[in-house]
Design a protein around this motif. Sequence first.
Motif, PDB file in Angstrom:
ATOM      1  N   LEU A  64       0.471  -1.634  -0.263  1.00 60.66           N
ATOM      2  CA  LEU A  64      -0.149   0.019   0.424  1.00 60.66           C
ATOM      3  C   LEU A  64       0.836   1.313  -0.287  1.00 60.66           C
ATOM      4  O   LEU A  64       0.291   2.383   0.019  1.00 60.66           O
ATOM      5  CB  LEU A  64      -0.510   0.362   1.455  1.00 60.66           C
ATOM      6  N   ASP A  67      -0.159   4.013  -2.501  1.00 61.85           N
ATOM      7  CA  ASP A  67      -1.231   5.098  -1.752  1.00 61.85           C
ATOM      8  C   ASP A  67      -1.476   5.810  -0.799  1.00 61.85           C
ATOM      9  O   ASP A  67      -2.013   6.715  -0.660  1.00 61.85           O
ATOM     10  CB  ASP A  67      -2.578   3.322  -1.294  1.00 61.85           C
ATOM     11  N   PRO A 183      -1.218  -9.166  -2.225  1.00 53.92           N
ATOM     12  CA  PRO A 183      -1.493  -8.154  -2.982  1.00 53.92           C
ATOM     13  C   PRO A 183      -2.756  -8.379  -3.885  1.00 53.92           C
ATOM     14  O   PRO A 183      -3.431  -7.426  -4.585  1.00 53.92           O
ATOM     15  CB  PRO A 183      -0.325  -8.544  -4.256  1.00 53.92           C
ATOM     16  N   PRO A 187      -6.213  -5.937  -3.258  1.00 48.31           N
ATOM     17  CA  PRO A 187      -7.729  -5.046  -4.060  1.00 48.31           C
ATOM     18  C   PRO A 187      -8.774  -5.257  -4.197  1.00 48.31           C
ATOM     19  O   PRO A 187      -9.742  -4.590  -4.176  1.00 48.31           O
ATOM     20  CB  PRO A 187      -6.959  -4.997  -5.530  1.00 48.31           C
ATOM     21  N   PRO A 191     -10.605  -1.364  -2.649  1.00 46.28           N
ATOM     22  CA  PRO A 191     -12.167  -0.719  -3.300  1.00 46.28           C
ATOM     23  C   PRO A 191     -13.210  -0.012  -2.526  1.00 46.28           C
ATOM     24  O   PRO A 191     -13.957   0.121  -2.047  1.00 46.28           O
ATOM     25  CB  PRO A 191     -11.847  -0.953  -4.253  1.00 46.28           C
ATOM     26  N   SER A 198      -7.801  -3.202   5.096  1.00 47.22           N
ATOM     27  CA  SER A 198      -7.382  -3.648   5.237  1.00 47.22           C
ATOM     28  C   SER A 198      -6.441  -4.295   6.697  1.00 47.22           C
ATOM     29  O   SER A 198      -5.974  -5.532   6.291  1.00 47.22           O
ATOM     30  CB  SER A 198      -5.807  -3.434   4.234  1.00 47.22           C
ATOM     31  N   ASN A 282       6.288   0.042  -9.354  1.00 51.05           N
ATOM     32  CA  ASN A 282       5.371   0.895  -9.065  1.00 51.05           C
ATOM     33  C   ASN A 282       6.146   2.416  -9.971  1.00 51.05           C
ATOM     34  O   ASN A 282       5.476   2.508 -11.119  1.00 51.05           O
ATOM     35  CB  ASN A 282       5.003   1.503  -7.729  1.00 51.05           C
ATOM     36  N   THR A 288       0.567  -0.011 -10.630  1.00 49.47           N
ATOM     37  CA  THR A 288      -0.088   0.107  -8.912  1.00 49.47           C
ATOM     38  C   THR A 288      -1.148  -1.085  -8.875  1.00 49.47           C
ATOM     39  O   THR A 288      -0.356  -2.212  -9.386  1.00 49.47           O
ATOM     40  CB  THR A 288      -1.944   0.955 -10.323  1.00 49.47           C
ATOM     41  N   LEU A 289      -1.964  -0.190  -7.556  1.00 46.48           N
ATOM     42  CA  LEU A 289      -2.678  -1.655  -6.776  1.00 46.48           C
ATOM     43  C   LEU A 289      -2.871  -2.093  -7.822  1.00 46.48           C
ATOM     44  O   LEU A 289      -3.131  -4.159  -6.781  1.00 46.48           O
ATOM     45  CB  LEU A 289      -3.145  -0.615  -5.080  1.00 46.48           C
ATOM     46  N   ASN A 290      -3.878  -2.351  -8.841  1.00 45.04           N
ATOM     47  CA  ASN A 290      -4.869  -3.310  -9.055  1.00 45.04           C
ATOM     48  C   ASN A 290      -3.919  -3.899 -10.492  1.00 45.04           C
ATOM     49  O   ASN A 290      -4.334  -5.317 -10.571  1.00 45.04           O
ATOM     50  CB  ASN A 290      -5.596  -2.024 -10.099  1.00 45.04           C
ATOM     51  N   LYS A 291      -2.682  -3.543 -10.402  1.00 47.34           N
ATOM     52  CA  LYS A 291      -1.924  -4.047 -11.644  1.00 47.34           C
ATOM     53  C   LYS A 291      -0.699  -4.864 -10.930  1.00 47.34           C
ATOM     54  O   LYS A 291      -0.345  -6.289 -11.487  1.00 47.34           O
ATOM     55  CB  LYS A 291      -1.501  -3.914 -12.675  1.00 47.34           C
ATOM     56  N   GLY A 293      -0.822  -7.197  -8.597  1.00 46.72           N
ATOM     57  CA  GLY A 293      -0.881  -8.919  -7.482  1.00 46.72           C
ATOM     58  C   GLY A 293      -0.230  -9.566  -8.156  1.00 46.72           C
ATOM     59  O   GLY A 293       0.760 -10.301  -7.893  1.00 46.72           O
TER      60      GLY A 293
END
Length: 456
Positions: A64, A67, A183, A187, A191, A198, A282, A288-291, A293
């Motif tokens: 994280l 973020d 990871p 995600p 959201p 988390s 990153n 990013t967080l959604n990618k 993992g």
Amino acid sequence: MQDADTIRDIGARENPGAKAEHTGVGQRLGAFALAVGRYRWTICFILFLAATINYVDRQVIGVLKPDLTKLYGWSEKDYGNIVFWFQVAYAMGMLSMGAFMDKVGTKIGFAVAATIWGLAATGHVFATTVLGFKLARFGLGIGEAGMFPAAVKVIAHWFPKRERAFAMGLFNSGTNVGAIVTPLMLPMIVPAFGLGASFVVTGCLALLWVALWLAKYHPPEEHPKITEREKEWIKSDPAPNYPKIPWVRLLPWRQTWAFAIGKFLIDPIWWLYLFWVPSLLNQKYGLTLNKIGLPLVTIYLISDFGSIFGGWLSSSFIRRGWTINRSRKVAMIICACLVPPIVLAANAGSTWTAVLLIGLATAGHQGFSANLFTLTSDLFPTKAVGSVVGFGGMGGAIGGIFIAQLAGSVLQAMGPSGYYVLLLLPPAAYSLAIILIHLLSPRLEPISSEAFSSGS
């Protein structure tokens, strides 16, 4: 008892230094191990779950980081300082938790440690400032420091020497699974429920594990589920009944320092992977967080294989008749050879090339680490293992303190280009570690009972 006689008969004929004439001993020992019972592997699985949860709680902040940095305006130095206070607490906890496990036993000791880290992990939800995160990470470091002293001590109680490295590798693979799960979980959680959730969800996993541990764990000599045949197998390596040994009495021994210096050198590299690889991916590759993992899952799947492979490798050498000294050190050298290509990862040309290079290095670390931890039960009596692991873990955490400050300062000064500098450290660390371990303990000789009794 016939089973015990069989074990002693096989053990008496096993000569670790023998060559071809004893090549069948390992196979017969392995077949007999399957016949006597397998509950010890259930205990190993519970330890594996603890390692998984421990690393989920530990890695949340690393995944994280981009973020949290945006939300709270952290600089690279701020993040380095937050990690620094985790390492300070981890160093303190390693020293005190090792002695604590030796004093109160692993059932109560491990439950206390996991409760502390579960509550501290959940407590991150209340942190909104750098100071708040420092305090939360400090509590997490104190509690999480108890895992390895407790788990290594449990493995020394539950497994004969010929199985310990493999059991250690299986347990230690949970650290990679935790790094895989994190990871994938975040995600889905962030959201829907926000960043704070988390920490709550992952922290509660530790508290659930405590309930499982208290319900299922007993020492092997008292466990209602273990058979007499398995108990005899576990006790097939005779060991002197030493009194409990304060950690300060371990300081004069070169074997203690072989383990501690190894931890001091290689543990900071694992912290570098754990806390800065997500930000490397990153900043250098735009994940990013959604990618992020799948790349992180791939890295830690590879490292999971390395953990199991490293433990299996030295155990395999022992079954072939190699000495423990030769088996452990050759396995560590092979694992160290997997690390140097990571220097190319900061400018690999593609995300997946970088991922594979990092994964290869983390696999090397985990295989090396599984064998390094196993040295404690090779060299020390069971009642001293927790203290030795705690002392060595403190050395590793002190190394982690340096890496936290170094990484924060380098990245603050150089920006993403600083990763080129940081990735030069891993190859040097493992090479130096194996050299110093060999110089301090050339033959990995266990400390004699007479030496312990005299304190000389």
